[in-house]
Design a protein around this motif. Structure first.
Motif, PDB file in Angstrom:
ATOM      1  N   ASN A   1     -10.691  -7.824   6.117  1.00 40.54           N
ATOM      2  CA  ASN A   1      -9.393  -8.637   6.823  1.00 40.54           C
ATOM      3  C   ASN A   1      -8.539  -9.027   5.772  1.00 40.54           C
ATOM      4  OD1 ASN A   1      -7.826  -9.728   8.445  1.00 40.54           O
ATOM      5  ND2 ASN A   1      -9.288 -11.451   9.421  1.00 40.54           N
ATOM      6  N   LEU A   2      -9.081  -9.654   4.874  1.00 46.81           N
ATOM      7  CA  LEU A   2      -8.138 -10.038   3.514  1.00 46.81           C
ATOM      8  C   LEU A   2      -7.437  -9.150   3.136  1.00 46.81           C
ATOM      9  CD1 LEU A   2     -10.250 -12.763   1.782  1.00 46.81           C
ATOM     10  CD2 LEU A   2      -8.379 -13.373   3.094  1.00 46.81           C
ATOM     11  N   LEU A   3      -8.066  -7.872   2.807  1.00 43.36           N
ATOM     12  CA  LEU A   3      -7.474  -6.663   2.105  1.00 43.36           C
ATOM     13  C   LEU A   3      -6.470  -6.010   3.000  1.00 43.36           C
ATOM     14  CD1 LEU A   3     -10.601  -4.963   0.454  1.00 43.36           C
ATOM     15  CD2 LEU A   3      -8.503  -5.984  -0.738  1.00 43.36           C
ATOM     16  N   THR A   4      -6.228  -6.604   4.189  1.00 44.47           N
ATOM     17  CA  THR A   4      -5.001  -5.983   5.237  1.00 44.47           C
ATOM     18  C   THR A   4      -3.754  -6.826   4.649  1.00 44.47           C
ATOM     19  OG1 THR A   4      -5.498  -7.474   6.898  1.00 44.47           O
ATOM     20  CG2 THR A   4      -6.624  -5.403   7.144  1.00 44.47           C
ATOM     21  N   HIS A   5      -3.881  -7.756   3.883  1.00 41.78           N
ATOM     22  CA  HIS A   5      -2.655  -8.658   3.665  1.00 41.78           C
ATOM     23  C   HIS A   5      -2.535  -8.666   2.054  1.00 41.78           C
ATOM     24  CE1 HIS A   5      -2.259  -9.672   7.658  1.00 41.78           C
ATOM     25  NE2 HIS A   5      -3.540  -9.986   7.730  1.00 41.78           N
ATOM     26  N   PHE A   6      -3.663  -8.795   1.283  1.00 45.50           N
ATOM     27  CA  PHE A   6      -3.498  -8.949  -0.292  1.00 45.50           C
ATOM     28  C   PHE A   6      -4.042  -7.549  -0.940  1.00 45.50           C
ATOM     29  CE2 PHE A   6      -4.308 -12.817   2.155  1.00 45.50           C
ATOM     30  CZ  PHE A   6      -3.191 -13.664   1.828  1.00 45.50           C
ATOM     31  N   ASN A   7      -3.508  -7.189  -1.985  1.00 45.55           N
ATOM     32  CA  ASN A   7      -3.969  -6.166  -2.880  1.00 45.55           C
ATOM     33  C   ASN A   7      -5.201  -6.585  -3.506  1.00 45.55           C
ATOM     34  OD1 ASN A   7      -3.306  -6.904  -5.460  1.00 45.55           O
ATOM     35  ND2 ASN A   7      -1.335  -6.390  -5.090  1.00 45.55           N
ATOM     36  N   ASN A   8      -5.976  -5.498  -3.993  1.00 49.14           N
ATOM     37  CA  ASN A   8      -7.485  -5.960  -4.599  1.00 49.14           C
ATOM     38  C   ASN A   8      -7.362  -6.637  -6.007  1.00 49.14           C
ATOM     39  OD1 ASN A   8      -9.964  -5.266  -4.020  1.00 49.14           O
ATOM     40  ND2 ASN A   8      -9.983  -3.204  -4.777  1.00 49.14           N
ATOM     41  N   GLU A   9      -5.869  -6.592  -6.477  1.00 46.15           N
ATOM     42  CA  GLU A   9      -5.689  -7.459  -7.760  1.00 46.15           C
ATOM     43  C   GLU A   9      -5.576  -8.783  -7.465  1.00 46.15           C
ATOM     44  OE1 GLU A   9      -6.762  -5.678 -10.426  1.00 46.15           O
ATOM     45  OE2 GLU A   9      -7.154  -4.099  -9.109  1.00 46.15           O
ATOM     46  N   SER A  10      -5.177  -9.216  -6.304  1.00 43.49           N
ATOM     47  CA  SER A  10      -4.703 -10.567  -5.934  1.00 43.49           C
ATOM     48  C   SER A  10      -5.896 -11.640  -6.270  1.00 43.49           C
ATOM     49  CB  SER A  10      -4.246 -10.879  -4.627  1.00 43.49           C
ATOM     50  OG  SER A  10      -5.326 -10.773  -3.890  1.00 43.49           O
ATOM     51  N   ASP A  11      -5.429 -12.784  -6.744  1.00 41.76           N
ATOM     52  CA  ASP A  11      -5.904 -14.073  -7.033  1.00 41.76           C
ATOM     53  C   ASP A  11      -7.297 -14.243  -5.736  1.00 41.76           C
ATOM     54  OD1 ASP A  11      -5.059 -14.444  -9.332  1.00 41.76           O
ATOM     55  OD2 ASP A  11      -3.758 -15.863  -8.921  1.00 41.76           O
ATOM     56  N   ILE A  12      -6.527 -14.216  -4.643  1.00 43.28           N
ATOM     57  CA  ILE A  12      -7.337 -14.449  -3.510  1.00 43.28           C
ATOM     58  C   ILE A  12      -8.463 -13.578  -3.409  1.00 43.28           C
ATOM     59  CG2 ILE A  12      -7.253 -14.591  -0.880  1.00 43.28           C
ATOM     60  CD1 ILE A  12      -4.295 -15.708  -1.024  1.00 43.28           C
ATOM     61  N   ILE A  13      -8.199 -12.360  -3.484  1.00 43.14           N
ATOM     62  CA  ILE A  13      -9.153 -11.372  -3.355  1.00 43.14           C
ATOM     63  C   ILE A  13     -10.286 -11.802  -4.344  1.00 43.14           C
ATOM     64  CG2 ILE A  13      -9.892  -8.936  -3.514  1.00 43.14           C
ATOM     65  CD1 ILE A  13      -8.695  -9.736  -0.767  1.00 43.14           C
ATOM     66  N   HIS A  14      -9.716 -11.884  -5.718  1.00 42.73           N
ATOM     67  CA  HIS A  14     -10.797 -12.199  -6.784  1.00 42.73           C
ATOM     68  C   HIS A  14     -11.571 -13.214  -6.783  1.00 42.73           C
ATOM     69  CE1 HIS A  14     -11.897 -12.348 -11.153  1.00 42.73           C
ATOM     70  NE2 HIS A  14     -11.542 -13.497 -11.062  1.00 42.73           N
TER      71      HIS A  14
END
Length: 93
Positions: A45-58
């Motif tokens: 779900n997070l990846l639908t809004h943030f790219n894999n390199e974003s701080d949120i995903i990291h």
């Protein structure tokens, strides 16, 4: 309720994917059960809004192994929400 008859024991923890009717049913039949969200579904779900390199995903990925990052993850989410109040991602978060 038939599951409860078959199982005959209380279920202590159940993993769900944030499906509201599912959670409501679990709480109704097993009121003492702890409901946790599936990390795979949350990340997807997070990846639908943030790219894999974003701080949120990291931070999301790293806090699974280092719980001391939880506060930083929450602060990063709060900052994003404050900076992007009209973003579609805010409704998801």
């Amino acid at each position: 309720k038939s599951l409860k008859k078959m199982h005959m024991k209380e279920i202590r923890v159940m993993v769900v994917d944030r499906n509201e009717p599912q959670m409501k049913s679990i709480q109704e039949v097993y009121p003492e059960t702890i409901i946790v969200f599936c990390l795979i579904h949350i990340r997807k779900n997070l990846l639908t809004h943030f790219n894999n390199e974003s701080d949120i995903i990291h931070l999301f990925d790293e806090m699974q192994y280092d719980l001391s990052l939880c506060d930083e993850f929450i602060a990063t989410l709060e900052s994003f929400i404050q900076d992007n109040p009209k973003s579609e991602a805010v409704n998801t978060l």
